[in-house]
Write an enzyme that holds these catalytic residues in place. Structure first.
Site, mmCIF file in Angstrom:
data_model
loop_
_atom_site.group_PDB
_atom_site.id
_atom_site.type_symbol
_atom_site.label_atom_id
_atom_site.label_comp_id
_atom_site.label_asym_id
_atom_site.label_seq_id
_atom_site.Cartn_x
_atom_site.Cartn_y
_atom_site.Cartn_z
ATOM 1 N N LYS A 1 -46.130 -29.954 -13.651
ATOM 2 C CA LYS A 1 -45.022 -29.721 -12.720
ATOM 3 C C LYS A 1 -44.437 -31.060 -12.270
ATOM 4 C CE LYS A 1 -48.104 -29.529 -8.703
ATOM 5 N NZ LYS A 1 -48.563 -28.740 -7.538
ATOM 6 N N TYR B 1 -34.908 -57.589 6.182
ATOM 7 C CA TYR B 1 -34.309 -56.894 7.312
ATOM 8 C C TYR B 1 -35.178 -57.017 8.555
ATOM 9 C CZ TYR B 1 -30.700 -54.635 4.489
ATOM 10 O OH TYR B 1 -29.611 -54.393 3.699
#
Length: 378
Positions: A46, A267
């Site tokens: 999956k 940042y």
């Protein structure tokens, strides 16, 4: 339905290279199949085989002996079906939504029935076609996620006609605490599964997924459903990981620079140089599967040198300390390891405060992908 193509950017344009060792995946499968001798070893593919390419992975696994495959959604099964032989069986864990049931069954996919509503829908379909329909029945043995409750099981036992037209080829459940082998919940769930099975139509049983295989032989029952273990994720923390690593991720250096004491990075300027150092910016960021959370405890590697991640990870890049690497050895375009045999998905997961499953399934679609040991078409 056309087969989906796993995104793979050309090598000369991609910022990173993801290498997937199909041979390691098949060796992991063979190891697990040997461990559960007497039970069928299926393969869970999956979520695009946990992000590694369902078509490539499933084809390799089928050549290694796998015949049972599990996906989550109908469309995953529809895409995979043409890539496998007629002898392979694909089971859809979520079952089919009402309007997709006919497509699911007509394509030869086997649905998992997780509720009485899904049972009723399949029964109605079977009666409308005049044909018995094969299905899996999932039972909730304590996880409270998918499957029929104890009351639902009692109702089916009292009213067998509710299953009219349905041939149950598997009764399954799922362990909630398999990564903790000594947790008493495991034995409780096994006992519950056996109790429910005793009042339902006789069918093979399945309880263990990857970690469950290592809880004990009595948890193997008739079929096991490994997923993450195929892809090298450790089944628990009780000892060394017995599985082969499967992936290597190498990011290209975009730029290097020297910093002086007091210079800051990224940042928020959350990291500050305590002295002169050399740093490199790599072409992989949180859009490529490397989360900001826990970044400061993570690292990259280059020829045995550990390269600590500095500051916050950006969407498309991250910064590492390369002070210990000779300048001539590392420059723009050099490939630096973010995942390798020594520092794998479980290590990155630990740094980010998550699990290896999430790391694998989060790996982005902007890599150049290389498949090693890809089997020749039969």
């Amino acid at each position: 339905m056309s087969l989906p193509v796993v995104a793979s950017w050309p090598a000369h344009r991609a910022g990173a290279v993801l290498t997937i060792d199909l041979g390691a995946i098949t060796e992991n499968y063979k190891f697990l199949a040997q461990k559960v001798q007497g039970a069928t070893c299926a393969a869970v593919v999956k979520s695009d085989a946990y992000g590694l390419g369902a078509i490539q992975v499933a084809q390799a696994l089928e050549q290694a002996g796998a015949k049972e495959f599990f996906v989550a959604h109908v469309d995953e099964g529809l895409a995979l079906k043409p890539a496998l032989s007629a002898q392979a069986r694909i089971t859809v864990l979520h079952g089919a939504r009402p309007q997709a049931l006919a497509e699911c069954l007509q394509a030869g996919l086997r649905p998992v029935l997780n509720s009485l509503e899904q049972v009723a829908e399949l029964k109605a379909y079977a009666h409308s076609t005049g044909q018995q329909q094969d299905a899996v029945l999932q039972l909730d043995t304590g996880m409270s996620r998918f499957g029929l409750s104890g009351a639902d099981v009692a109702l089916l036992a009292e009213s067998p006609d509710l299953l009219s037209g349905i041939s149950l080829s598997l009764l399954m459940s799922h362990l909630a605490c398999a990564d903790a082998p000594q947790d008493p919940a495991n034995a409780q769930q096994l006992a519950c599964l056996l109790r429910y099975a005793s009042v339902l139509p006789k069918a093979p049983l399945s309880l263990a997924a990857s970690s469950g295989i290592f809880v004990g032989q009595n948890f193997h029952q008739n079929l096991v459903r490994p997923g993450a273990a195929l892809y090298g994720v450790a089944p628990n923390t009780q000892g060394p990981n017995p599985l082969h690593p499967v992936v290597r991720l190498q990011a290209r250096v975009l730029q290097t620079r020297y910093l002086k004491k007091g210079d800051r990075v990224g940042y928020g300027l959350t990291w500050q140089a305590s002295g002169p150092c050399r740093i490199a910016t790599l072409a992989t960021g949180y859009a490529d599967g490397f989360a900001r959370a826990g970044a400061t405890t993570g690292c990259a590697w280059f020829e045995g040198h550990k390269l600590p991640i500095l500051g916050r990870i950006s969407m498309d890049s991250l910064t590492v300390d390369v002070s210990g690497v000779p300048e001539a050895a590392l420059g723009a375009e050099t490939l630096v390891d973010l995942l390798n045999d020594q520092y794998g998905v479980d290590d990155v997961a630990k740094a980010e405060g998550t699990i290896g499953y999430e790391i694998l399934t989060s790996l982005g679609r902007r890599y150049h992908r290389v498949y090693h040991n890809q089997p020749s078409p039969v």
